[in-house]
Design a protein around this motif. Structure first.
Motif, PDB file in Angstrom:
ATOM      1  N   SER A 238     -82.840  -3.706 104.018  1.00 47.57           N
ATOM      2  CA  SER A 238     -81.440  -3.909 104.416  1.00 47.57           C
ATOM      3  C   SER A 238     -81.308  -3.660 105.916  1.00 47.57           C
ATOM      4  O   SER A 238     -81.999  -4.288 106.716  1.00 47.57           O
ATOM      5  CB  SER A 238     -80.529  -3.012 103.577  1.00 47.57           C
ATOM      6  N   SER A 270     -85.091  -7.671 102.463  1.00 49.13           N
ATOM      7  CA  SER A 270     -83.659  -7.999 102.573  1.00 49.13           C
ATOM      8  C   SER A 270     -83.119  -7.738 103.974  1.00 49.13           C
ATOM      9  O   SER A 270     -82.216  -6.916 104.171  1.00 49.13           O
ATOM     10  CB  SER A 270     -82.837  -7.219 101.539  1.00 49.13           C
ATOM     11  N   SER A 367     -86.379 -11.393  99.905  1.00 45.89           N
ATOM     12  CA  SER A 367     -84.970 -11.280  99.552  1.00 45.89           C
ATOM     13  C   SER A 367     -84.817 -11.032  98.060  1.00 45.89           C
ATOM     14  O   SER A 367     -85.714 -11.337  97.266  1.00 45.89           O
ATOM     15  CB  SER A 367     -84.208 -12.562  99.910  1.00 45.89           C
ATOM     16  N   GLN A 368     -83.636 -10.512  97.695  1.00 47.29           N
ATOM     17  CA  GLN A 368     -83.220 -10.469  96.302  1.00 47.29           C
ATOM     18  C   GLN A 368     -82.478 -11.771  95.997  1.00 47.29           C
ATOM     19  O   GLN A 368     -81.856 -12.360  96.878  1.00 47.29           O
ATOM     20  CB  GLN A 368     -82.313  -9.272  96.048  1.00 47.29           C
ATOM     21  N   GLU A 371     -78.198 -11.581  96.829  1.00 45.23           N
ATOM     22  CA  GLU A 371     -77.910 -10.620  97.895  1.00 45.23           C
ATOM     23  C   GLU A 371     -76.406 -10.397  98.103  1.00 45.23           C
ATOM     24  O   GLU A 371     -75.989  -9.322  98.512  1.00 45.23           O
ATOM     25  CB  GLU A 371     -78.526 -11.110  99.210  1.00 45.23           C
ATOM     26  N   GLY A 442     -74.444 -13.891 101.061  1.00 44.57           N
ATOM     27  CA  GLY A 442     -75.826 -13.491 100.803  1.00 44.57           C
ATOM     28  C   GLY A 442     -76.823 -14.324 101.576  1.00 44.57           C
ATOM     29  O   GLY A 442     -77.839 -13.814 102.050  1.00 44.57           O
ATOM     30  N   PHE A 446     -78.825 -12.615 104.624  1.00 45.90           N
ATOM     31  CA  PHE A 446     -80.114 -12.202 104.071  1.00 45.90           C
ATOM     32  C   PHE A 446     -81.026 -13.373 103.700  1.00 45.90           C
ATOM     33  O   PHE A 446     -82.025 -13.625 104.374  1.00 45.90           O
ATOM     34  CB  PHE A 446     -79.887 -11.305 102.848  1.00 45.90           C
ATOM     35  N   ASP A 447     -80.711 -14.084 102.612  1.00 49.69           N
ATOM     36  CA  ASP A 447     -81.707 -14.964 102.003  1.00 49.69           C
ATOM     37  C   ASP A 447     -82.054 -16.175 102.859  1.00 49.69           C
ATOM     38  O   ASP A 447     -83.219 -16.388 103.224  1.00 49.69           O
ATOM     39  CB  ASP A 447     -81.225 -15.410 100.623  1.00 49.69           C
ATOM     40  N   HIS A 486     -78.375  -6.987  95.971  1.00 52.58           N
ATOM     41  CA  HIS A 486     -78.921  -6.328  97.156  1.00 52.58           C
ATOM     42  C   HIS A 486     -79.284  -4.881  96.814  1.00 52.58           C
ATOM     43  O   HIS A 486     -78.506  -4.153  96.204  1.00 52.58           O
ATOM     44  CB  HIS A 486     -77.873  -6.345  98.264  1.00 52.58           C
TER      45      HIS A 486
END
Length: 570
Positions: A238, A270, A367-368, A371, A442, A446-447, A486
């Protein structure tokens, strides 16, 4: 000493089941004798100061290397945490939030996963570092070093929740013993205060400088703990992962200290290159002005910055935390985060990467799957393009035109079934447009920003080895209302059992990378993980099996981000 001999030595020194471990262990470094504890085969040295207290005139300023001798320092106690920035609120803009206690609990869960349990002991004097190693390791062992940077949205986080014991035990079991280091850094207004006054003084991004000084401490001292300063991997999640990327581009990619590289590989869970406006841009100035006003420091003859430094910490905290928190209506439009300051970060991180101004070491970025689901709990009605465009224009992309933002939003389907949590069969959502805005936030933080970052590397510096993954282990047949949210990976890596596939496979890939700078080499893995540039394939973590997946989903959204990244700065 050969690795096999070292492993045998470490294994032989681990206590047998039921044995009573030694009470403490000592390591002498130039600043003092550090007294650590022993627990179940792991030696821990906690709360070692690496800088002078950042208080009084040093509030907001770059860290000052520790100037005092510690003598015999008790490193057996739980270390302090740096003070928290704003977490919750405001929950709405023009309407009341629709979030229920269940949704608030989801936010709390995400905060716990990314930043850890709320510490019990906060102190402004918080610049400490922790070292953990297998029992019996001594100076000269030359083990690789895993350097952890916690997350928490640049407003939370501390080191105690991210104990390295399970990771260290796994390393010994896999014949890959290592030294684990975690570092406290200032967050919120203490570590990332923006504004012209901070810029003019040269005090921008103090939190990133804290992390860098922690790495320098490792270079100076880790050999005495049995670590090898020439084999350091930095790892974060994060905000910690964004920090890891920022460490790559800090000082235009200069990551040397005393003529040697400070780290030799980087892992980002992430978070990657977050495009950001300057420290003294409109967003930064707005935050600084709000804090100064809340503190009653407007128009003070000594100046607003001196006034803020003179405040009692409780009063400063109240003012610094009067701005929006990470779980709020503005959400990921963070009040405090690293911003270009002309010295530490000379430009937006994505721009520095394009220019090749980064420390070129092997990287893992992942990544999740979902996110954005936890960061869209406190908004309301996003059921039309217009509402989403206005929201993004007001809080996020001040440099983008309405037409640009409209085009971006138009790349996302307005069907509930196409939003995040992705692949979900649930037919409803918390409020109109919730799953669509979750997909957008997300991706843009992040992704898909991960994919943009990897593409920048591949296009401009294909010599840099890179691997990428997507985690979907909380998919649960599409019935999970937040999906693989996340922070889902942190319990898997730090607290999970090696009997579970996501835990043992994730740890194995990372320990291989720590040892060989390649996640496939070392302990045998179940799926060969190709470099991203070889075909844009992701390692796809699932609950019961791993596989490969093409990194081509939401391609039109990604294409827009890649082409317009200069206008998408936070």
């Amino acid at each position: 000493m050969k690795a096999t001999a070292l492993v045998a030595l470490v294994a032989g020194l681990l206590p047998i089941a039921g044995a009573v471990p030694a009470q403490n262990v000592n390591v002498t470094i130039p600043s003092g004798t550090i007294i650590g504890s022993v627990d179940n085969g792991v030696e821990s040295f906690r709360g070692i100061p690496y800088a002078d207290p950042p208080i009084g005139d040093l509030r907001f300023k770059p860290p000052v290397r520790l100037s005092r001798h510690l003598g015999e320092f008790d490193a057996t106690r739980k270390p302090v945490a740096c003070h928290l920035g704003p977490i919750f609120g405001p929950f709405a803009d023009t309407e009341d939030t629709t979030a229920t206690f269940a949704e608030i609990n989801v936010a709390i869960s995400v905060l716990k996963d990314t930043a850890g349990d709320t510490p019990s002991n906060f102190d402004e004097d918080c610049l400490i570092i922790n070292v953990q190693r297998p029992q019996g390791v001594e100076a000269g062992a030359n083990l690789p070093v895993l350097f952890w940077i916690y997350g928490g949205g640049f407003v939370a986080g501390s080191t105690p929740p991210f104990d390295g014991k399970n990771l260290i035990t796994t390393g010994v079991q896999l014949n890959q013993p290592f030294v684990y280091v975690s570092v406290n850094y200032r967050v919120g207004g203490w570590g990332f205060m923006p504004g012209e006054e901070i810029l003019r003084e040269g005090s921008g991004n103090a939190g990133l400088r804290d992390q860098r000084m922690g790495l320098e401490w490792v270079a100076d001292n880790i050999a005495e703990f049995g670590g090898d300063p020439t084999r350091v991997i930095i790892w974060g999640e994060s905000a910690g992962a964004i920090s890891v990327f920022d460490q790559l581009v800090l000082y235009d990619g200069n990551a040397t200290y005393k003529g040697e590289e400070l780290f030799h590989g980087a892992i980002m869970n992430s978070g990657t290159a977050l495009p950001t406006d300057p420290l003294n841009g409109p967003k930064g100035e707005a935050i600084y002005s709000a804090v100064v006003k809340a503190a009653g420091c407007e128009g003070k003859p000594e100046g607003s910055l001196s006034c803020l430094r003179d405040l009692h910490n409780d009063d400063f905290a109240a003012a610094a935390n009067s701005v929006p928190g990470i779980f709020s209506y503005p959400s990921l439009a963070l009040s405090y985060l690293p911003r270009p300051d002309g010295t530490v970060l000379t430009d937006s991180p994505d721009a520095l990467a394009k220019e090749g101004k980064f420390h070129k070491v092997p990287v893992i970025m992942g990544s999740q799957e979902d996110e954005g689901t936890a960061f869209t709990l406190f908004q309301v009605n996003m059921g039309t393009d217009e509402k989403i465009v206005n929201y993004l224009s007001k809080y996020y992309f001040g440099d983008a035109t309405i037409d640009q933002i409209s085009e971006f939003v138009g790349t996302y389907s307005d069907k509930i079934s196409d939003g995040s949590p992705f692949r979900s069969i649930l037919p409803t959502e918390l409020y109109p447009g919730k799953r669509r805005i979750a997909a957008i936030l997300g991706d843009m933080v992040f992704d898909l920003m991960r994919r943009v970052t990897l593409q920048i590397f591949a296009e401009n510096h294909p010599e840099v080895p890179s691997w990428s993954y997507l985690s979907s282990y909380d998919y649960n047949l599409g019935l999970n209302p937040v999906g693989t949210k996340h922070g889902s990976d942190m319990p898997v890596f730090f607290n999970g059992s090696n009997d579970d596939l996501p835990t043992i496979s994730g740890r194995t890939y990372y320990l291989n990378f720590l040892y060989e700078l390649d996640p496939n080499n070392g302990t045998q893995v179940d799926v060969l993980w190709p470099q991203w540039k070889e075909g844009r394939q992701l390692l796809w973590y699932n609950k019961k099996n791993n596989s490969l997946r093409n990194d081509t989903y939401r391609e039109s959204s990604y294409d827009f981000m890649l082409k317009n990244i200069d206008s998408l700065r936070f």
